[in-house]
Design a protein around this motif. Sequence first.
Motif, PDB file in Angstrom:
ATOM      1  N   HIS A 121      -0.913  50.482 -76.942  1.00  0.00           N
ATOM      2  CA  HIS A 121      -1.961  50.769 -77.436  1.00  0.00           C
ATOM      3  C   HIS A 121      -1.899  50.231 -78.930  1.00  0.00           C
ATOM      4  CE1 HIS A 121      -4.685  53.195 -80.257  1.00  0.00           C
ATOM      5  NE2 HIS A 121      -5.563  53.537 -79.222  1.00  0.00           N
ATOM      6  N   GLU A 122      -0.689  50.394 -79.593  1.00  0.00           N
ATOM      7  CA  GLU A 122      -0.403  49.693 -80.916  1.00  0.00           C
ATOM      8  C   GLU A 122      -0.620  48.221 -80.649  1.00  0.00           C
ATOM      9  OE1 GLU A 122       0.655  50.046 -84.909  1.00  0.00           O
ATOM     10  OE2 GLU A 122      -0.410  51.323 -83.479  1.00  0.00           O
ATOM     11  N   ARG A 123       0.043  47.694 -79.684  1.00  0.00           N
ATOM     12  CA  ARG A 123      -0.052  46.231 -79.768  1.00  0.00           C
ATOM     13  C   ARG A 123      -1.490  45.602 -79.673  1.00  0.00           C
ATOM     14  NH1 ARG A 123       4.582  43.284 -78.270  1.00  0.00           N
ATOM     15  NH2 ARG A 123       6.501  44.419 -77.761  1.00  0.00           N
ATOM     16  N   ILE A 124      -2.139  46.413 -78.912  1.00  0.00           N
ATOM     17  CA  ILE A 124      -3.461  45.764 -78.797  1.00  0.00           C
ATOM     18  C   ILE A 124      -4.262  46.070 -80.297  1.00  0.00           C
ATOM     19  CG2 ILE A 124      -5.736  46.283 -77.813  1.00  0.00           C
ATOM     20  CD1 ILE A 124      -4.583  46.787 -74.973  1.00  0.00           C
ATOM     21  N   ARG A 125      -4.143  47.072 -80.787  1.00  0.00           N
ATOM     22  CA  ARG A 125      -4.584  47.206 -81.922  1.00  0.00           C
ATOM     23  C   ARG A 125      -4.311  46.403 -83.006  1.00  0.00           C
ATOM     24  NH1 ARG A 125      -3.455  48.901 -86.833  1.00  0.00           N
ATOM     25  NH2 ARG A 125      -1.336  49.217 -86.458  1.00  0.00           N
ATOM     26  N   ILE A 126      -3.060  45.898 -83.111  1.00  0.00           N
ATOM     27  CA  ILE A 126      -2.544  45.023 -84.022  1.00  0.00           C
ATOM     28  C   ILE A 126      -3.006  43.722 -83.605  1.00  0.00           C
ATOM     29  CG2 ILE A 126      -0.569  43.771 -84.630  1.00  0.00           C
ATOM     30  CD1 ILE A 126       1.024  46.471 -84.515  1.00  0.00           C
ATOM     31  N   TRP A 127      -3.290  43.322 -82.402  1.00  0.00           N
ATOM     32  CA  TRP A 127      -3.692  41.983 -82.046  1.00  0.00           C
ATOM     33  C   TRP A 127      -5.235  41.696 -82.417  1.00  0.00           C
ATOM     34  CZ3 TRP A 127      -7.707  39.462 -79.850  1.00  0.00           C
ATOM     35  CH2 TRP A 127      -7.572  38.053 -79.061  1.00  0.00           C
ATOM     36  N   PHE A 128      -5.919  42.776 -82.417  1.00  0.00           N
ATOM     37  CA  PHE A 128      -7.139  42.731 -82.782  1.00  0.00           C
ATOM     38  C   PHE A 128      -7.468  42.802 -84.284  1.00  0.00           C
ATOM     39  CE2 PHE A 128      -8.316  43.460 -78.610  1.00  0.00           C
ATOM     40  CZ  PHE A 128      -9.649  42.978 -78.376  1.00  0.00           C
ATOM     41  N   GLU A 129      -6.524  43.439 -85.114  1.00  0.00           N
ATOM     42  CA  GLU A 129      -6.479  43.592 -86.606  1.00  0.00           C
ATOM     43  C   GLU A 129      -6.031  42.577 -87.249  1.00  0.00           C
ATOM     44  OE1 GLU A 129      -5.267  47.422 -87.618  1.00  0.00           O
ATOM     45  OE2 GLU A 129      -7.020  48.627 -86.564  1.00  0.00           O
ATOM     46  N   ASP A 130      -5.138  41.283 -86.629  1.00  0.00           N
ATOM     47  CA  ASP A 130      -4.663  40.380 -87.128  1.00  0.00           C
ATOM     48  C   ASP A 130      -5.448  39.610 -87.993  1.00  0.00           C
ATOM     49  OD1 ASP A 130      -3.295  37.700 -87.550  1.00  0.00           O
ATOM     50  OD2 ASP A 130      -1.878  38.163 -85.995  1.00  0.00           O
ATOM     51  N   PRO A 131      -5.143  39.347 -89.209  1.00  0.00           N
ATOM     52  CA  PRO A 131      -6.131  38.582 -90.078  1.00  0.00           C
ATOM     53  C   PRO A 131      -6.574  37.015 -89.412  1.00  0.00           C
ATOM     54  CG  PRO A 131      -4.362  39.732 -91.471  1.00  0.00           C
ATOM     55  CD  PRO A 131      -4.132  39.787 -89.803  1.00  0.00           C
ATOM     56  N   ASP A 132      -5.615  36.478 -88.830  1.00  0.00           N
ATOM     57  CA  ASP A 132      -5.629  35.246 -87.973  1.00  0.00           C
ATOM     58  C   ASP A 132      -6.869  35.489 -87.141  1.00  0.00           C
ATOM     59  OD1 ASP A 132      -4.036  34.097 -89.658  1.00  0.00           O
ATOM     60  OD2 ASP A 132      -2.046  34.285 -88.055  1.00  0.00           O
ATOM     61  N   ARG A 133      -7.249  36.643 -86.514  1.00  0.00           N
ATOM     62  CA  ARG A 133      -8.350  36.453 -85.529  1.00  0.00           C
ATOM     63  C   ARG A 133      -9.652  37.198 -86.184  1.00  0.00           C
ATOM     64  NH1 ARG A 133      -3.488  38.443 -82.940  1.00  0.00           N
ATOM     65  NH2 ARG A 133      -2.561  36.889 -81.732  1.00  0.00           N
ATOM     66  N   GLN A 134      -9.675  37.498 -87.399  1.00  0.00           N
ATOM     67  CA  GLN A 134     -11.041  38.035 -87.994  1.00  0.00           C
ATOM     68  C   GLN A 134     -11.903  36.999 -87.608  1.00  0.00           C
ATOM     69  OE1 GLN A 134     -11.042  41.358 -88.844  1.00  0.00           O
ATOM     70  NE2 GLN A 134      -8.942  40.997 -87.727  1.00  0.00           N
ATOM     71  N   HIS A 135     -11.792  35.755 -87.380  1.00  0.00           N
ATOM     72  CA  HIS A 135     -12.869  34.851 -87.184  1.00  0.00           C
ATOM     73  C   HIS A 135     -13.557  35.190 -86.036  1.00  0.00           C
ATOM     74  CE1 HIS A 135      -9.672  32.998 -84.953  1.00  0.00           C
ATOM     75  NE2 HIS A 135     -10.792  32.446 -83.911  1.00  0.00           N
ATOM     76  N   LEU A 136     -12.997  35.810 -85.094  1.00  0.00           N
ATOM     77  CA  LEU A 136     -13.547  36.216 -83.726  1.00  0.00           C
ATOM     78  C   LEU A 136     -14.650  37.289 -84.166  1.00  0.00           C
ATOM     79  CD1 LEU A 136     -10.395  36.029 -81.388  1.00  0.00           C
ATOM     80  CD2 LEU A 136     -12.327  34.462 -81.499  1.00  0.00           C
ATOM     81  N   HIS A 137     -14.181  38.238 -84.998  1.00  0.00           N
ATOM     82  CA  HIS A 137     -15.181  39.347 -85.245  1.00  0.00           C
ATOM     83  C   HIS A 137     -16.233  38.672 -86.040  1.00  0.00           C
ATOM     84  CE1 HIS A 137     -12.274  42.699 -84.077  1.00  0.00           C
ATOM     85  NE2 HIS A 137     -11.401  41.957 -84.580  1.00  0.00           N
ATOM     86  N   ARG A 138     -16.148  37.873 -86.888  1.00  0.00           N
ATOM     87  CA  ARG A 138     -17.213  37.283 -87.483  1.00  0.00           C
ATOM     88  C   ARG A 138     -18.157  36.366 -86.637  1.00  0.00           C
ATOM     89  NH1 ARG A 138     -12.931  36.301 -91.307  1.00  0.00           N
ATOM     90  NH2 ARG A 138     -12.800  34.133 -90.554  1.00  0.00           N
ATOM     91  N   THR A 139     -17.662  35.940 -85.577  1.00  0.00           N
ATOM     92  CA  THR A 139     -18.509  35.075 -84.637  1.00  0.00           C
ATOM     93  C   THR A 139     -19.008  36.008 -83.742  1.00  0.00           C
ATOM     94  OG1 THR A 139     -16.659  33.126 -84.457  1.00  0.00           O
ATOM     95  CG2 THR A 139     -18.282  33.640 -82.601  1.00  0.00           C
ATOM     96  N   LEU A 140     -18.455  37.135 -83.405  1.00  0.00           N
ATOM     97  CA  LEU A 140     -19.274  38.083 -82.633  1.00  0.00           C
ATOM     98  C   LEU A 140     -20.687  38.671 -83.545  1.00  0.00           C
ATOM     99  CD1 LEU A 140     -19.818  40.244 -80.435  1.00  0.00           C
ATOM    100  CD2 LEU A 140     -18.100  41.583 -81.303  1.00  0.00           C
TER     101      LEU A 140
END
Length: 725
Positions: A673-692
């Motif tokens: 759970h913690e690993r997945i939370r960190i993966w989605f909150e990683d600053p390097d992946r915030q572009h995915l949230h913006r794309t969504l």
Amino acid sequence: MDTLISLSPDLGRELSALRTAAGLKQSDIATAMRIHPSAVSRIETGSMPPEERIVSDYLKAVGSEEARRLRAILERAWTDLPRPTVHHPTLDALLKATDDLRRITEFLDDPSVPKPLEGQARLLRDEILKAASYLAERSHSVAYIGDIGVGKTTAACFQVGLTRQTKLVRDLKEDVLLATGAGRTTICEVRVRTSDKFAILVEPIPDAEVYRLVAEFAVDLWDRREGKPPAGEDSRALTGELDRALRNMAGLIRRREKDDNGQFVVRDEGIEMAKGVDTLEDLRSAIAERLRLYKRTTRELTPDSSGDAEGRAWLRDTFYKINDGRHDAVSLPHRITVIVPFPLVTNAPLPSEIIDTKGIDQTAVRPDLRAAVDDPRCVSILCSRFLEAPGQSTNLLIGHLKETGSERAVEERALLLVLDRNEEARAMRDDETGRDVESVEEGRFLKKLQIEDALLKNGVNQLPIAFFNTMEDDAKILNEAICSRLLQMRERHATRLESLSQTIDTMIQNREHENALAAQREVNRRIEIFIEQNAELRNMIRHCQDSLLEQMTRTHARTLWASMRRSGSWPNFDVYFWLGAGASQDATLRSLPRVQALAGLISNMLGDTDLEPAHRFLEALKSSIEGWNAAFLETVRNVAAEVFRPALDDARAFWAECESEWGQGSGYRDRVHERIRIWFEDPDRQHLHRTLDQRMRRTWDTAFINPLREAINIGLPRNDELTAT
């Protein structure tokens, strides 16, 4: 009759069938038409393509009601809809729909049509096509959904006649043709269709996945060899059904034997094999070799005999072997399709397919169950035990649908089936009077009231409820409930067509009346103001991974481990499914105020007597926005998976790390759970949230705002405006 059009190559056979049904001979038709009998024969065989006048004369000569119906069909141009048969159950509605589509086309082709009405005409055309296309297609499916061991497979078998039909007294274990038991029996989804013969079609699990299951089976055996406690039947990645099938395929059976004291003991040949090898890898290889997958390539099986009794006996024996992994030529099945040479519902054109979904194990919300519930042509039969009805699984599924803006799927297309047994209905007590019920009917009535109260608390007030006791009740009861639900689904579209037709009448009348045009202009003006104020979707309220993380807290660690081993894709826990659900929840929260505001605006205008000439348009628009919003939310669910899948597919190290947490002591679920939370909150992946977010906004434009613009005939924004963020 002006002209006959849509003369298909099969028309000759249709004409011949109508003549035969009317009890006429070719010579009778020839005499009435004053042509040679050989000409009638050439028309019916298709060797002489019939002229329109000849077809007209032929149908007049037959003179039956079916012939008149075929005349009416051939008089229309079926350019937008498939041409129906004379026996189509909603033929009259389809004929009217083609007339209405023609009227709208002529209306829009007229250059003198007032501009305020052009958008309305296009809206009506689109809505007629949607409703008529639904009715034109006659096929429907019925999906049984319920907990393991609830009895849904047995009920489905009795409903469609999948029984031996040899005994007056029912023996549920022996009579039904599909594998049934106390639970954990059916290995996969089963579909039942009708054709001209008995057959079984098998879609196998890919070999790579079979070997992955073998590896997990080997881990189970290795743990037992080392004396580690088993994970427990309900918590295994390898379910009881898969465990049984793999053991049978590999010849590693658990046998019951008596010891020297006469007591039963279990001899596990799998554990014995594990004790005979040096490493876990050796055990996995030995099991995989025993499967002989290279010989298990059969996909279609048929019986040698064509007799009904022999076919049913073959079906039962063969299905059990496939389901248990005891058929040497068949691999582990992903889906089994059973073909039978008799109608699934006697004397009824519906349904055309029965789906027995895999029993609900750990979660009532799975991708396959959601697909059945979302299918507009499918009746979802939510099965529940009598004492537990409506049941926890039903409540969880309804709750999920509400959260994702799809609760209407239950009220419009589902049926709650309460499976009672062992005199449960007769044992009911009236809480108000304190007395026992006097009959099964009274007990069911009281239970129905309790169920309705429970559903109402969950926000559902239109879910039909049916009761069925597989030991006693006639399957006719169940079929009537299902067919009634199907007819209600179709009637809703037929009623919609009738309402739209009346709106067309009003629209055509309004073009000549200035007060009506003024009312329409005012309606368009108010809606345009709404668009200006609400075209932009609200900002994000929930992250798409929130639902995923919440579901992880309710998922057993072994199931989560199975999902991590498969890069997030596992039926009982699919990462991409829950990402879609989370995005849909966010979209629901962001769009609901807009949708409610528009509904409120329409209600206000419907209450304005000055706008009465535009009220029929407003009613049509009110129904349309529900479909637009549903399309928006459905698209968003798919978009979320599309956005994140490439990155997650490439994250092999991430999945491996999540998998490797297994065996590191208690708390596996919390660590993943913690690993997945960190993966989605990683600053390097915030572009995915913006794309969504960007794609969600574009979807709102294309699925909701743009149809609304078109309905009031205002120009659409340029492409650069649609893509701007």
